[in-house]
Design a protein around this motif. Structure first.
Motif, PDB file in Angstrom:
ATOM      1  N   ARG A  20       0.828  -1.216   0.000  1.00 40.91           N
ATOM      2  CA  ARG A  20       0.000   0.000   0.000  1.00 40.91           C
ATOM      3  C   ARG A  20       0.853   1.252   0.000  1.00 40.91           C
ATOM      4  O   ARG A  20       1.989   1.227   0.481  1.00 40.91           O
ATOM      5  CB  ARG A  20      -0.881   0.019   1.231  1.00 40.91           C
ATOM      6  N   CYS A  21       0.277   2.309  -0.466  1.00 48.00           N
ATOM      7  CA  CYS A  21       1.018   3.554  -0.521  1.00 48.00           C
ATOM      8  C   CYS A  21       0.071   4.742  -0.441  1.00 48.00           C
ATOM      9  O   CYS A  21      -1.074   4.653  -0.878  1.00 48.00           O
ATOM     10  CB  CYS A  21       1.816   3.620  -1.820  1.00 48.00           C
ATOM     11  N   ASN A  22       0.566   5.830   0.127  1.00 41.60           N
ATOM     12  CA  ASN A  22      -0.238   7.045   0.236  1.00 41.60           C
ATOM     13  C   ASN A  22      -0.001   8.000  -0.935  1.00 41.60           C
ATOM     14  O   ASN A  22      -0.593   9.062  -0.984  1.00 41.60           O
ATOM     15  CB  ASN A  22       0.052   7.762   1.568  1.00 41.60           C
ATOM     16  N   GLY A  68       5.456  -0.686  -1.836  1.00 45.71           N
ATOM     17  CA  GLY A  68       4.600   0.221  -1.135  1.00 45.71           C
ATOM     18  C   GLY A  68       5.391   1.249  -0.324  1.00 45.71           C
ATOM     19  O   GLY A  68       6.592   1.376  -0.450  1.00 45.71           O
ATOM     20  N   GLU A  69       4.673   1.965   0.477  1.00 43.26           N
ATOM     21  CA  GLU A  69       5.377   2.906   1.345  1.00 43.26           C
ATOM     22  C   GLU A  69       5.557   2.251   2.717  1.00 43.26           C
ATOM     23  O   GLU A  69       4.586   2.038   3.451  1.00 43.26           O
ATOM     24  CB  GLU A  69       4.591   4.220   1.452  1.00 43.26           C
ATOM     25  N   PRO A  70       6.799   1.929   3.098  1.00 38.36           N
ATOM     26  CA  PRO A  70       7.020   1.192   4.352  1.00 38.36           C
ATOM     27  C   PRO A  70       6.407   1.877   5.567  1.00 38.36           C
ATOM     28  O   PRO A  70       5.890   1.209   6.460  1.00 38.36           O
ATOM     29  CB  PRO A  70       8.549   1.142   4.478  1.00 38.36           C
ATOM     30  N   PHE A  71       6.448   3.212   5.608  1.00 34.01           N
ATOM     31  CA  PHE A  71       5.996   3.900   6.829  1.00 34.01           C
ATOM     32  C   PHE A  71       4.472   4.037   6.926  1.00 34.01           C
ATOM     33  O   PHE A  71       3.989   4.567   7.919  1.00 34.01           O
ATOM     34  CB  PHE A  71       6.695   5.260   6.971  1.00 34.01           C
ATOM     35  N   THR A  95      13.864   2.296   1.709  1.00 33.71           N
ATOM     36  CA  THR A  95      13.450   3.127   0.576  1.00 33.71           C
ATOM     37  C   THR A  95      12.058   3.663   0.889  1.00 33.71           C
ATOM     38  O   THR A  95      11.155   2.888   1.215  1.00 33.71           O
ATOM     39  CB  THR A  95      13.429   2.313  -0.738  1.00 33.71           C
ATOM     40  N   THR A  96      11.905   4.972   0.801  1.00 35.61           N
ATOM     41  CA  THR A  96      10.668   5.602   1.258  1.00 35.61           C
ATOM     42  C   THR A  96      10.326   6.818   0.406  1.00 35.61           C
ATOM     43  O   THR A  96      11.210   7.399  -0.232  1.00 35.61           O
ATOM     44  CB  THR A  96      10.818   6.050   2.735  1.00 35.61           C
ATOM     45  N   ASN A  97       9.055   7.204   0.436  1.00 38.02           N
ATOM     46  CA  ASN A  97       8.697   8.449  -0.249  1.00 38.02           C
ATOM     47  C   ASN A  97       8.821   9.652   0.697  1.00 38.02           C
ATOM     48  O   ASN A  97       8.563  10.784   0.292  1.00 38.02           O
ATOM     49  CB  ASN A  97       7.301   8.353  -0.870  1.00 38.02           C
ATOM     50  N   TYR A 185      19.547   9.056 -11.012  1.00 39.36           N
ATOM     51  CA  TYR A 185      18.534   9.085 -12.069  1.00 39.36           C
ATOM     52  C   TYR A 185      18.303   7.663 -12.570  1.00 39.36           C
ATOM     53  O   TYR A 185      19.256   6.978 -12.959  1.00 39.36           O
ATOM     54  CB  TYR A 185      18.992   9.997 -13.205  1.00 39.36           C
ATOM     55  N   LEU A 186      17.058   7.243 -12.533  1.00 40.61           N
ATOM     56  CA  LEU A 186      16.714   5.881 -12.959  1.00 40.61           C
ATOM     57  C   LEU A 186      16.043   5.900 -14.323  1.00 40.61           C
ATOM     58  O   LEU A 186      15.299   6.846 -14.645  1.00 40.61           O
ATOM     59  CB  LEU A 186      15.711   5.249 -11.989  1.00 40.61           C
ATOM     60  N   GLU A 187      16.265   4.858 -15.068  1.00 41.68           N
ATOM     61  CA  GLU A 187      15.480   4.656 -16.278  1.00 41.68           C
ATOM     62  C   GLU A 187      14.107   4.120 -15.876  1.00 41.68           C
ATOM     63  O   GLU A 187      13.999   3.326 -14.936  1.00 41.68           O
ATOM     64  CB  GLU A 187      16.170   3.633 -17.179  1.00 41.68           C
ATOM     65  N   GLU A 188      13.098   4.537 -16.611  1.00 45.24           N
ATOM     66  CA  GLU A 188      11.736   4.072 -16.302  1.00 45.24           C
ATOM     67  C   GLU A 188      11.584   2.594 -16.664  1.00 45.24           C
ATOM     68  O   GLU A 188      12.049   2.147 -17.711  1.00 45.24           O
ATOM     69  CB  GLU A 188      10.711   4.911 -17.080  1.00 45.24           C
ATOM     70  N   MET A 189      10.937   1.852 -15.789  1.00 47.52           N
ATOM     71  CA  MET A 189      10.657   0.436 -16.056  1.00 47.52           C
ATOM     72  C   MET A 189       9.152   0.255 -16.288  1.00 47.52           C
ATOM     73  O   MET A 189       8.360   1.096 -15.852  1.00 47.52           O
ATOM     74  CB  MET A 189      11.117  -0.419 -14.863  1.00 47.52           C
ATOM     75  N   PRO A 190       8.757  -0.829 -16.933  1.00 50.37           N
ATOM     76  CA  PRO A 190       7.345  -0.950 -17.333  1.00 50.37           C
ATOM     77  C   PRO A 190       6.407  -1.489 -16.247  1.00 50.37           C
ATOM     78  O   PRO A 190       5.314  -1.951 -16.557  1.00 50.37           O
ATOM     79  CB  PRO A 190       7.417  -1.912 -18.528  1.00 50.37           C
ATOM     80  N   PHE A 191       6.823  -1.405 -14.968  1.00 49.71           N
ATOM     81  CA  PHE A 191       5.990  -1.970 -13.891  1.00 49.71           C
ATOM     82  C   PHE A 191       5.115  -0.886 -13.263  1.00 49.71           C
ATOM     83  O   PHE A 191       5.441  -0.330 -12.211  1.00 49.71           O
ATOM     84  CB  PHE A 191       6.881  -2.644 -12.853  1.00 49.71           C
ATOM     85  N   ASN A 192       4.025  -0.576 -13.941  1.00 50.99           N
ATOM     86  CA  ASN A 192       3.194   0.556 -13.510  1.00 50.99           C
ATOM     87  C   ASN A 192       1.748   0.142 -13.307  1.00 50.99           C
ATOM     88  O   ASN A 192       0.848   0.974 -13.352  1.00 50.99           O
ATOM     89  CB  ASN A 192       3.300   1.686 -14.536  1.00 50.99           C
ATOM     90  N   ILE A 325       6.171  -5.049  -6.096  1.00 46.84           N
ATOM     91  CA  ILE A 325       7.483  -5.684  -6.239  1.00 46.84           C
ATOM     92  C   ILE A 325       8.476  -5.116  -5.227  1.00 46.84           C
ATOM     93  O   ILE A 325       9.342  -5.828  -4.716  1.00 46.84           O
ATOM     94  CB  ILE A 325       8.051  -5.463  -7.675  1.00 46.84           C
ATOM     95  N   GLY A 326       8.365  -3.811  -4.966  1.00 43.44           N
ATOM     96  CA  GLY A 326       9.272  -3.180  -3.992  1.00 43.44           C
ATOM     97  C   GLY A 326      10.421  -2.400  -4.613  1.00 43.44           C
ATOM     98  O   GLY A 326      11.218  -1.812  -3.905  1.00 43.44           O
ATOM     99  N   GLY A 327      10.532  -2.418  -5.925  1.00 45.22           N
ATOM    100  CA  GLY A 327      11.568  -1.617  -6.587  1.00 45.22           C
ATOM    101  C   GLY A 327      12.929  -2.299  -6.549  1.00 45.22           C
ATOM    102  O   GLY A 327      13.111  -3.331  -5.943  1.00 45.22           O
TER     103      GLY A 327
HETATM  104  N1  SAM Z   1       7.323   4.025  -1.730  1.00 45.01           N
HETATM  105  C1  SAM Z   1       8.731   3.989  -1.642  1.00 45.01           C
HETATM  106  C2  SAM Z   1       9.376   4.921  -2.630  1.00 45.01           C
HETATM  107  O1  SAM Z   1       8.711   5.373  -3.554  1.00 45.01           O
HETATM  108  O2  SAM Z   1      10.563   5.190  -2.462  1.00 45.01           O
HETATM  109  C3  SAM Z   1       9.307   2.597  -1.787  1.00 45.01           C
HETATM  110  C4  SAM Z   1       8.710   1.701  -2.832  1.00 45.01           C
HETATM  111  S1  SAM Z   1       8.982   2.207  -4.501  1.00 45.01           S
HETATM  112  C5  SAM Z   1       8.098   0.962  -5.392  1.00 45.01           C
HETATM  113  C6  SAM Z   1      10.685   1.757  -4.699  1.00 45.01           C
HETATM  114  C7  SAM Z   1      11.386   2.431  -5.853  1.00 45.01           C
HETATM  115  O3  SAM Z   1      10.817   1.992  -7.066  1.00 45.01           O
HETATM  116  C8  SAM Z   1      11.296   3.953  -5.869  1.00 45.01           C
HETATM  117  O4  SAM Z   1      12.584   4.513  -5.946  1.00 45.01           O
HETATM  118  C9  SAM Z   1      10.523   4.254  -7.117  1.00 45.01           C
HETATM  119  O5  SAM Z   1      10.928   5.449  -7.704  1.00 45.01           O
HETATM  120  C10 SAM Z   1      10.867   3.055  -7.980  1.00 45.01           C
HETATM  121  N2  SAM Z   1       9.894   2.824  -9.037  1.00 45.01           N
HETATM  122  C11 SAM Z   1       8.564   2.680  -8.941  1.00 45.01           C
HETATM  123  N3  SAM Z   1       7.999   2.475 -10.160  1.00 45.01           N
HETATM  124  C12 SAM Z   1       9.017   2.498 -11.047  1.00 45.01           C
HETATM  125  C13 SAM Z   1       9.091   2.365 -12.468  1.00 45.01           C
HETATM  126  N4  SAM Z   1       8.013   2.159 -13.208  1.00 45.01           N
HETATM  127  N5  SAM Z   1      10.301   2.436 -13.046  1.00 45.01           N
HETATM  128  C14 SAM Z   1      11.427   2.646 -12.301  1.00 45.01           C
HETATM  129  N6  SAM Z   1      11.422   2.775 -10.971  1.00 45.01           N
HETATM  130  C15 SAM Z   1      10.237   2.702 -10.346  1.00 45.01           C
END
Ligand code: SAM
Ligand code: SF4
Length: 327
Positions: A20-22, A68-71, A95-97, A185-192, A325-327
């Motif tokens: 879960r996430c806020n 999700g968001e751990p907190f 890893t947290t928002n 900087y991360l490349e975007e992945m298709p897990f949305n 998945i947890g990233g």
């Molecule tokens: N909620 C926390 C957060 O956002 O940091 C922890 C969980 S989040 C799923 C873990 C990491 O996955 C974050 O750094 C987020 O930016 C990254 N992430 C989520 N969706 C992504 C995507 N489609 N492609 C690349 N990174 C992704």
């Protein structure tokens, strides 16, 4: 020690404590969210402690707590307190928002937790709030500065999103100019969660680097640990650093030391792999320790060599979300 079928030592567990996430980051899930797991399908905190203990006896020395968001899990600190007592566990990271971490910062420091990754995809408030679909910028920024000031090793994760935050890439570096922080900087992945399908990305790590070089041509590469997924750099005169993570182009699979366990017990041996097995029943059943260990050994002994090989099982359709998945 856990060693996979390609002779890679696995000592790093990414443990998701909730799905879960806020926030509703648009690269992670649709605006309406996903089908979040029922409570009884999630590990309890006691189960997460036991699972961690078992994996540590198998050779895990680093655990990253994610979601999700751990907190958003009110009992998260119970897990962190227990983990911090385990000598064999060398590193607990999170890893947290950073939306709701504020009240826990002092205790996290007291527990000796040092490494905190925060997702921040824009330094401009309205761009951030558009991407996350929530109005939380001020508190996130405040918490990031608090974490840095308190001496945590903070790394900011920023995904390069065509049409959304490309103009933020260079301004984000101002944080590293003035603070001891690493902007990655991360490349975007298709897990949305099915909100957007793509098989190629506009912004790979080379293009991100070329874009940064237009403003800061004299950055230079730093040495990074062999198992690091980020390639790290320094700009002369900056206090902090920056990095790129080829999460879509996947140049780092050869040295991958990670295992992922989702909040619902899925064992994921590669970000691009479907779950190998599920541990909920194993952990809740008889002879749980032996059964969990056997399942882990089997999963680790059957890992894909690369993310590209792992991806073949998806047959081109990625419907899951990074929040599961947890990233
Ligand atoms: N909620 C926390 C957060 O956002 O940091 C922890 C969980 S989040 C799923 C873990 C990491 O996955 C974050 O750094 C987020 O930016 C990254 N992430 C989520 N969706 C992504 C995507 N489609 N492609 C690349 N990174 C992704
Ligand atoms: Fe939540 Fe993190 Fe996904 Fe954003 S990336 S929606 S903060 S789990």
């Amino acid at each position: 020690m856990l060693v996979d079928n390609h002779n890679r030592t696995i000592n790093y567990l990414r443990l998701a404590v909730t799905d879960r996430c806020n926030l509703r980051c648009n690269y992670c899930m649709p605006s309406e969210g996903i089908d979040f797991a029922e409570n009884d399908k999630l590990f309890t905190i006691d189960e997460l402690i036991r699972l961690s203990q078992i994996l540590i006896t198998q050779g895990i020395t680093k655990i990253r707590i994610t979601g999700g968001e751990p907190f958003v899990r009110k009992d998260l600190m119970v897990l962190l307190r227990e983990l911090s007592k385990i000598d064999a566990l060398e590193d607990i990271s999170i890893t947290t928002n950073a939306t709701v971490i504020g009240p826990y910062i002092s205790e996290l420091k007291a527990l000796g937790i040092k490494n905190i990754n925060v997702s921040l995809d824009a330094i401009t408030k309205d761009v951030f709030e558009k991407i996350t679909r929530r109005k939380q910028y001020d508190i996130v920024y405040e918490n990031i500065i608090r974490l840095i000031t308190e001496g945590f090793n903070v790394r900011i994760n920023c995904i390069a999103l065509e049409g959304q935050n490309i103009n933020e890439i260079v301004p984000m570096l101002d944080l590293a100019k003035h603070h001891n922080v690493c902007i990655r900087y991360l490349e975007e992945m298709p897990f949305n969660g099915g909100s957007k399908k793509f098989t190629a990305i506009a912004w790979d790590y080379k293009r991100i680097l070329a874009h940064i070089a237009e403003t800061y041509p004299d950055y230079y590469q730093l040495e990074s640990p062999k198992t690091s997924t980020s390639i790290n750099y320094k700009i002369p005169g900056f206090i902090g650093t920056f990095g790129v993570i080829p999460s879509f182009t996947r140049t780092f699979c050869g040295s991958c030391n990670r295992l992922r366990i989702s909040a619902t017990g899925d064992v994921i041996t590669c970000l691009y792999a479907k779950a190998s097995t599920n541990l909920i029943t194993a952990l809740r059943g008889e002879n749980s320790e032996e059964t969990v260990k056997e399942n882990i050994l089997k999963a680790v002994g059957n890992r894909a060599k690369t993310g590209f090989e792992a991806q073949e099982n998806y047959k081109g359709v990625f419907s899951n979300s990074m929040t599961s998945i947890g990233g």
